[in-house]
Scaffold this motif. Structure first.
Motif, PDB file in Angstrom:
ATOM      1  N   LYS A 418      47.602 -14.565  78.963  1.00 51.22           N
ATOM      2  CA  LYS A 418      48.277 -14.849  80.223  1.00 51.22           C
ATOM      3  C   LYS A 418      49.504 -13.962  80.338  1.00 51.22           C
ATOM      4  CE  LYS A 418      47.054 -19.752  80.831  1.00 51.22           C
ATOM      5  NZ  LYS A 418      47.626 -21.113  81.002  1.00 51.22           N
ATOM      6  N   LEU A 419      49.760 -13.503  81.557  1.00 50.22           N
ATOM      7  CA  LEU A 419      50.928 -12.675  81.837  1.00 50.22           C
ATOM      8  C   LEU A 419      51.564 -13.130  83.141  1.00 50.22           C
ATOM      9  CD1 LEU A 419      49.441  -9.126  81.084  1.00 50.22           C
ATOM     10  CD2 LEU A 419      50.956 -10.438  79.599  1.00 50.22           C
ATOM     11  N   SER A 420      52.817 -12.735  83.332  1.00 46.61           N
ATOM     12  CA  SER A 420      53.446 -12.985  84.622  1.00 46.61           C
ATOM     13  C   SER A 420      52.971 -11.927  85.621  1.00 46.61           C
ATOM     14  CB  SER A 420      54.973 -12.954  84.487  1.00 46.61           C
ATOM     15  OG  SER A 420      55.411 -11.636  84.226  1.00 46.61           O
ATOM     16  N   ILE A 421      53.348 -12.102  86.884  1.00 53.02           N
ATOM     17  CA  ILE A 421      52.848 -11.214  87.946  1.00 53.02           C
ATOM     18  C   ILE A 421      53.244  -9.759  87.687  1.00 53.02           C
ATOM     19  CG2 ILE A 421      52.997 -10.675  90.398  1.00 53.02           C
ATOM     20  CD1 ILE A 421      51.337 -13.132  89.753  1.00 53.02           C
ATOM     21  N   SER A 422      54.508  -9.522  87.348  1.00 56.18           N
ATOM     22  CA  SER A 422      54.953  -8.142  87.145  1.00 56.18           C
ATOM     23  C   SER A 422      54.248  -7.502  85.944  1.00 56.18           C
ATOM     24  CB  SER A 422      56.471  -8.101  86.949  1.00 56.18           C
ATOM     25  OG  SER A 422      56.847  -8.811  85.789  1.00 56.18           O
ATOM     26  N   ALA A 423      54.025  -8.266  84.881  1.00 51.55           N
ATOM     27  CA  ALA A 423      53.340  -7.723  83.701  1.00 51.55           C
ATOM     28  C   ALA A 423      51.875  -7.432  84.001  1.00 51.55           C
ATOM     29  CB  ALA A 423      53.459  -8.690  82.532  1.00 51.55           C
ATOM     30  N   GLN A 424      51.227  -8.278  84.803  1.00 55.25           N
ATOM     31  CA  GLN A 424      49.840  -8.030  85.193  1.00 55.25           C
ATOM     32  C   GLN A 424      49.725  -6.714  85.960  1.00 55.25           C
ATOM     33  OE1 GLN A 424      48.385 -11.393  87.364  1.00 55.25           O
ATOM     34  NE2 GLN A 424      48.743 -12.843  85.691  1.00 55.25           N
ATOM     35  N   ARG A 425      50.630  -6.535  86.912  1.00 61.98           N
ATOM     36  CA  ARG A 425      50.587  -5.309  87.710  1.00 61.98           C
ATOM     37  C   ARG A 425      50.951  -4.089  86.865  1.00 61.98           C
ATOM     38  NH1 ARG A 425      47.968  -2.188  90.625  1.00 61.98           N
ATOM     39  NH2 ARG A 425      49.184  -0.825  91.986  1.00 61.98           N
ATOM     40  N   PHE A 426      51.919  -4.247  85.986  1.00 56.09           N
ATOM     41  CA  PHE A 426      52.296  -3.149  85.086  1.00 56.09           C
ATOM     42  C   PHE A 426      51.105  -2.753  84.217  1.00 56.09           C
ATOM     43  CE2 PHE A 426      53.778  -1.639  80.967  1.00 56.09           C
ATOM     44  CZ  PHE A 426      54.650  -0.627  81.339  1.00 56.09           C
ATOM     45  N   ASN A 427      50.394  -3.723  83.689  1.00 54.03           N
ATOM     46  CA  ASN A 427      49.233  -3.436  82.840  1.00 54.03           C
ATOM     47  C   ASN A 427      48.140  -2.708  83.616  1.00 54.03           C
ATOM     48  OD1 ASN A 427      47.470  -3.758  80.468  1.00 54.03           O
ATOM     49  ND2 ASN A 427      46.355  -5.173  81.783  1.00 54.03           N
ATOM     50  N   SER A 428      47.867  -3.138  84.828  1.00 51.02           N
ATOM     51  CA  SER A 428      46.812  -2.480  85.611  1.00 51.02           C
ATOM     52  C   SER A 428      47.205  -1.054  85.979  1.00 51.02           C
ATOM     53  CB  SER A 428      46.522  -3.295  86.881  1.00 51.02           C
ATOM     54  OG  SER A 428      47.658  -3.345  87.723  1.00 51.02           O
ATOM     55  N   MET A 429      48.480  -0.826  86.305  1.00 54.71           N
ATOM     56  CA  MET A 429      48.923   0.529  86.640  1.00 54.71           C
ATOM     57  C   MET A 429      48.839   1.441  85.421  1.00 54.71           C
ATOM     58  SD  MET A 429      52.107   0.087  89.322  1.00 54.71           S
ATOM     59  CE  MET A 429      53.078  -0.943  88.228  1.00 54.71           C
ATOM     60  N   VAL A 430      49.197   0.941  84.254  1.00 56.53           N
ATOM     61  CA  VAL A 430      49.127   1.752  83.044  1.00 56.53           C
ATOM     62  C   VAL A 430      47.670   2.072  82.708  1.00 56.53           C
ATOM     63  CG1 VAL A 430      49.497   1.721  80.545  1.00 56.53           C
ATOM     64  CG2 VAL A 430      51.318   0.994  82.077  1.00 56.53           C
ATOM     65  N   GLN A 431      46.781   1.111  82.878  1.00 61.82           N
ATOM     66  CA  GLN A 431      45.360   1.361  82.613  1.00 61.82           C
ATOM     67  C   GLN A 431      44.811   2.442  83.548  1.00 61.82           C
ATOM     68  OE1 GLN A 431      43.006  -2.179  82.660  1.00 61.82           O
ATOM     69  NE2 GLN A 431      44.147  -3.182  81.025  1.00 61.82           N
ATOM     70  N   GLU A 432      45.125   2.331  84.835  1.00 55.32           N
ATOM     71  CA  GLU A 432      44.666   3.345  85.781  1.00 55.32           C
ATOM     72  C   GLU A 432      45.236   4.715  85.429  1.00 55.32           C
ATOM     73  OE1 GLU A 432      45.783   1.936  89.588  1.00 55.32           O
ATOM     74  OE2 GLU A 432      44.446   0.197  89.551  1.00 55.32           O
ATOM     75  N   PHE A 433      46.501   4.732  85.056  1.00 53.09           N
ATOM     76  CA  PHE A 433      47.144   5.993  84.687  1.00 53.09           C
ATOM     77  C   PHE A 433      46.441   6.637  83.497  1.00 53.09           C
ATOM     78  CE2 PHE A 433      50.194   8.060  81.837  1.00 53.09           C
ATOM     79  CZ  PHE A 433      50.636   9.098  82.642  1.00 53.09           C
ATOM     80  N   LEU A 434      46.149   5.861  82.471  1.00 48.91           N
ATOM     81  CA  LEU A 434      45.521   6.410  81.273  1.00 48.91           C
ATOM     82  C   LEU A 434      44.074   6.829  81.532  1.00 48.91           C
ATOM     83  CD1 LEU A 434      46.965   4.018  78.538  1.00 48.91           C
ATOM     84  CD2 LEU A 434      47.538   6.410  78.936  1.00 48.91           C
TER      85      LEU A 434
END
Length: 755
Positions: A418-434
Motif C-alpha cells: 500500500k502507498l499514499s497517492i503521491s507515492a503511487q504516482r511517483f512509482n508509476s512515473m518512475v516505471q514509465e521513465f525507466l
C-alpha cells in the motif's frame, strides 16, 4: 615429480599472464611481429606441459588478444581516413604523371630512332655502290608509310563520330586499337617520330575527352542503377578510378539530398513517422552506395576509406537534421518516449550496415547523446514537479494502486503493498521513465545516467516526505522548504516511512532491473530469491544509495519524536537533571514509578509499534530498527547532554541517593521494555550501562556510598514489570506499596560498574 613440474609450469604461465596483463597492447604484440616468429614453436613452448585447464586459459588469452588487436586496427583505420584518402589521391595523380612521362620518353625514343634511320638512309643514297635494289626497297617503305598514315586519318575520323554519338563501348574499343597500333608502329618503326608523337598525343586527348563525357554522364541525376555503375566502371578502365569513385559517391549524395527535400516537403509534422522514413532513406542510400562501390572498385583500401568517410558525413548530416526537427522539440518537451522510438529506429537501421564494414553508431552517439540527456533531464524534472504538486494535497493515507495505467499494467504492485497517492504516482512515473530510458541506455551507452536520475528524483521525493514531518522547519539538510501537507498523526508520519521503504526496497529496484548491467530478465524475483542479478555489485551499490535516503527520513522521524518528548512546545527542556536532584530535598518517601517522560516514551513506542506492525507487513526488521533508533535517540541525548551531567556532577545540588535510585529505575525501565519489545540493541544496552555507572560515580564523588542505598536488582525489575502492566492496563501495584524499597544491595550496582 610430474605433478610438481606441471604445477611449476602452471605457475610460470600464470606469472607470465600477470606480467603481460600490465603491458600495453603494442608491447604484448611485439612477439608476434618479429620476422623470426614461429607459430608452431610458440604454441609448443606454451602448451608442452599444460593440462587441459591451462590450455583453455591460454586459448582464451590468445582470443582476447586477437580481439584487442582487431579493435586497435579498426580504431587506427578510422582515425586515419583522411590520410588514406589524401594518399590515394596523391598516388593516383602520381600514376598519371608517370604515364605521361612514359609516353614522353617513348616519343623521344622514337624520335631518336627516326633520326638514326634518316642518317642511315642518307648514307646509303650517297654511296656509289648502292644499286637499284635499294631504291626499290625505299619506294616500298614509302608506300607502306602512306598506308599507315591513311589508317590514322580514318581512325581519328571514326573516333570523332563515336565520341559525338556517345557510344562509350565502341569508343573505348577504338582507343584500345589505336594504342596497339601505336605500340606496333613504335616497335616496327613504321611511322616517323613526328607522326608517332602526334598519334600518341591525339589518342591521349581523345581518351580525356571520353573521360569527361563519362564524368558528365555520372553527374546526371537521371543516371542511376546499372547505367551509373557502367559509366563509373568505364571511367575506371580509362585509368581514372579515383575520380570515378568520387563521382559515384557524389551522385548518391545529390540523389539523397533531393529525396530528403521531397520527404520534408511531404511531411507536416516531424514525429516518429518522419524519423522512421528519414532513417530508412539515409541508411538504405548508404547501403546501396556501398554495394555499388564494392562492385566497381572492389575492396581497395583507398576507396574503402573514401566510402567510410563519405558515409560518416551522410550520417552526421542525418543526425543533425533529425536532432533539429525531431529530437530537439521532444527533448525540450520532456517526451522521452518519442526520443526513445526514434533512436531505436536509427540504431536498427545503422546495425544493418555493420556487415559492410560501416560502423556508424559512434557518429549517432556523438550527436544524439546531448539531446537524449536533455530529454532525460526534462523527464526527471517533470517527475519531481508532479511529485511536489501531489505531496501538497496528499492526506498520507495508504491504499492499493489502481490498475489501468501503463506502468501498473507492465509491472503491477503486489497485493500486499500500500502507498499514499503521491507515492503511487511517483512509482508509476518512475516505471514509465525507466521503460523508455532502458533502450536508450543500451543503445547510447549512457553509463547509468537514467539510474542516477532516478536516484536524484527519489532523494527529492524523500525531501518532500521529510518536510511533511511537523518538525521539518528545523531540517538543516534542506533549507528550501516546499509546500507540502503536514503529516499530523503518528499513523500519517509512519505512512511517510512506508512510502519511502517500499519504493526503495522493492518497487524502484524492480523497475530498474531492466537496465541494470546484465539485467535482461523482465520478471521480478520474489523476496528471498537467489537470483544472481540481485547480488551484482552495481545493483547492490545503487540500492544502498536508495536506502541511505530512507535512513535520512527515518532519522528525521526519530529526531522529531525524541524532541517532542525532551522539549515542551515553548522550547523548554523537560528531561533535565532537576527531576532527579530535587528528589532528595523532600522528606516524604517517594512512590517508586518510572518518571513521566519515560512513561510517555513507553506509550509512544507502544503506539508506534502497533502502527508499524500493521503497515510493515513482511518487513518486521525495518520496524524493529525504527523502534530501536527512536529509543536510542532519546537515551543518546541524555548521554551527550553536557549540561545534564554538569548539574549532576558539579552543580550546587549534586545528585543524591533518592535521585540516583529514580534515575536507575528509569534506565532499567527503558532497558526492560525495549528488551520485551525486541528492539534493545547492543549499543543501547551498553549506553544505558555507561549512563548508570556515571550516575553512581557522581553520587560517590559526594562522599556517599551509593551501594548502601540502592535496592537489589530484582526490585528494579519487579517495579518495572508492575509499571509496564499498569501502563498497558493489565495490572496494578498490588502489594508493591508494602515492599521495603529501601533495602540496600550492592549486587545491582556492581553488576553495572564491573562490566
Amino acid at each position: 615429480m610430474e605433478a610438481r613440474e606441471r604445477g611449476s609450469m602452471s605457475s610460470s604461465i600464470g606469472n607470465s599472464a600477470e606480467l603481460e596483463g600490465n603491458l600495453t597492447l603494442s608491447d604484448r604484440l611485439k612477439v608476434f611481429k618479429g620476422s623470426t616468429f614461429d607459430p608452431e614453436a610458440y604454441v609448443t613452448s606454451k602448451c608442452q606441459r599444460m593440462n587441459e585447464k591451462e590450455t583453455r586459459h591460454l586459448s582464451s588469452y590468445l582470443v582476447e588478444l586477437k580481439k584487442a588487436s582487431a579493435e586497435e586496427m579498426r580504431k587506427s583505420v578510422y582515425a586515419n581516413y583522411a590520410a588514406f584518402i589524401r594518399t590515394s589521391k596523391e598516388i593516383s595523380a602520381l600514376e598519371g604523371q608517370l604515364l605521361s612521362m612514359r609516353n614522353l620518353l617513348s616519343a623521344q625514343a622514337a624520335l631518336v630512332h627516326g633520326l638514326a634511320d634518316g642518317v642511315h638512309i642518307s648514307s646509303l643514297c650517297a654511296d656509289d655502290a648502292d644499286d637499284l635494289r635499294d631504291e626499290d626497297l625505299y619506294d616500298m617503305e614509302n608506300k607502306q608509310l602512306s598506308k599507315i598514315e591513311t589508317w590514322v586519318v580514318e581512325f581519328f575520323d571514326r573516333l570523332e563520330v563515336l565520341l559525338a554519338e556517345k557510344r562509350v563501348d565502341e569508343s573505348m574499343a577504338a582507343l584500345e586499337e589505336g594504342r596497339r597500333v601505336a605500340i606496333e608502329a613504335h616497335e616496327k618503326r613504321t611511322l616517323s617520330a613526328n607522326t608517332l608523337l602526334s598519334l600518341n598525343n591525339a589518342i591521349r586527348e581523345k581518351r580525356q575527352e571520353l573521360a569527361d563525357q563519362l564524368a558528365e554522364a555520372i553527374s546526371q541525376p537521371s543516371r542511376r542503377g546499372g547505367e551509373l555503375r557502367s559509366a563509373v566502371l568505364a571511367l575506371k578502365k580509362l585509368g581514372d578510378g579515383s575520380r570515378a569513385h568520387t563521382l559515384l559517391l557524389r551522385s548518391y549524395e545529390r540523389r539523397l539530398q533531393a529525396n530528403i527535400q521531397s520527404l520534408r516537403g511531404s511531411n507536416t509534422s516531424y514525429g516518429v513517422a518522419f524519423a522512421s522514413a528519414l532513417s530508412q532513406l539515409v541508411f538504405s542510400t548508404i547501403a546501396q552506395a556501398a554495394s555499388d562501390s564494392h562492385a566497381v572498385v572492389g575492396e581497395d583500401p583507398a576507396y574503402s576509406s573514401e566510402l567510410v568517410t563519405w558515409a560518416v558525413k551522410q550520417a552526421e548530416s542525418f543526425a543533425l537534421l533529425l536532432k533539429r526537427h525531431t529530437l530537439a522539440s521532444s527533448a525540450a518537451a520532456g517526451s522521452l518516449r518519442v526520443t526513445a522510438e526514434c533512436i531505436q529506429l536509427c540504431a536498427s537501421h545503422c546495425s544493418s550496415l555493420e556487415s559492410r564494414g560501416l560502423a556508424l553508431s559512434p557518429v549517432l552517439l556523438k550527436h544524439f547523446r546531448p539531446g537524449v540527456e536533455q530529454a532525460l533531464t526534462g523527464n526527471l524534472k517533470r517527475i519531481e514537479q508532479s511529485s511536489a504538486a501531489l505531496a501538497a494535497s496528499d492526506d498520507w493515507s495508504l491504499s492499493y494502486t489502481p490498475t489501468g495505467s501503463r506502468a501498473s499494467s507492465t509491472t503491477p504492485i503486489a497485493p500486499h503493498l500500500k502507498l499514499s497517492i503521491s507515492a503511487q504516482r511517483f512509482n508509476s512515473m518512475v516505471q514509465e521513465f525507466l521503460e523508455d530510458a532502458g533502450p536508450l541506455d543500451e543503445a547510447l551507452q549512457l553509463d547509468g545516467i537514467a539510474l542516477d536520475g532516478v536516484l536524484q528524483v527519489f532523494n527529492a521525493y524523500v525531501d518532500l516526505l521529510i518536510n511533511a514531518l511537523p518538525a521539518s522547519a528545523e531540517n538543516e539538510e534542506n533549507p528550501v522548504q516546499r509546500i507540502v501537507k503536514i503529516a499530523e498523526t503518528e499513523s500519517q508520519q509512519t505512512a511517510l516511512l512506508v512510502n519511502a521503504l517500499l519504493l526503495a526496497d522493492e518497487l524502484i529496484p524492480r523497475s530498474a532491473s531492466k537496465i541494470l548491467p546484465q539485467g535482461t530478465s523482465q520478471s521480478t524475483p520474489r523476496r528471498g530469491s537467489s537470483d544472481s542479478r540481485q547480488n551484482r555489485p552495481e545493483q547492490r551499490e545503487w540500492k544502498k544509495k536508495l536506502q541511505k535516503s530512507v535512513d535520512r527520513l527515518r532519522d528525521s522521524f526519530c529526531r522529531q519524536h525524541a524532541l517532542e518528548l525532551i522539549f515542551t512546545e515553548e522550547g523548554e527542556v523537560r528531561l533535565s537533571s532537576e527531576i532527579y536532584i530535587l528528589m532528595d530535598e523532600t522528606t516524604e518517601e517517594p512512590e517508586w514509578f518510572p518518571s513521566p517522560i519515560f512513561q510517555e516514551l513507553f506509550a509512544k513506542l507502544t503506539r508506534i509499534a502497533a502502527i508499524v506492525s500493521d503497515m510493515f507487513v513482511g518487513r518486521e526488521r525495518f520496524a524493529t530498527i525504527l523502534l530501536m533508533r527512536l529509543t536510542e535517540t532519546v537515551i543518546l541525548w541524555i548521554s551527550d547532554d553536557q549540561s545534564f551531567w554538569e548539574e549532576m556532577e558539579t552543580g550546587d545540588k549534586p545528585l543524591g541517593p533518592l535521585g540516583l535510585q529514580q534515575f536507575y529505575l528509569d534506565m532499567e525501565f527503558v532497558m526492560i521494555f525495549a528488551s520485551q519489545g525486541r528492539y534493545l540493541s547492543r549499543n543501547l544496552h551498553q549506553v544505558i550501562k555507561n549512563i548508570i555507572a556515571r550516575a553512581i560515580e557522581a553520587v560517590s564523588a559526594t562522599g556517599l556510598d551509593p551501594y548502601s542505598t540502592l535496592p537489589e536488582e530484582e526490585w528494579f525489575a519487579e517495579v518495572t514489570q508492575i509499571a509496564i502492566k499498569m501502563l498497558m492496563g493489565k495490572g496494578n501495584f498490588g502489594g508493591h506499596a508494602e515492599r521495603d524499597v529501601t533495602s540496600p544491595s550492592v549486587s545491582s550496582a556492581k553488576s553495572y560498574t564491573s562490566n
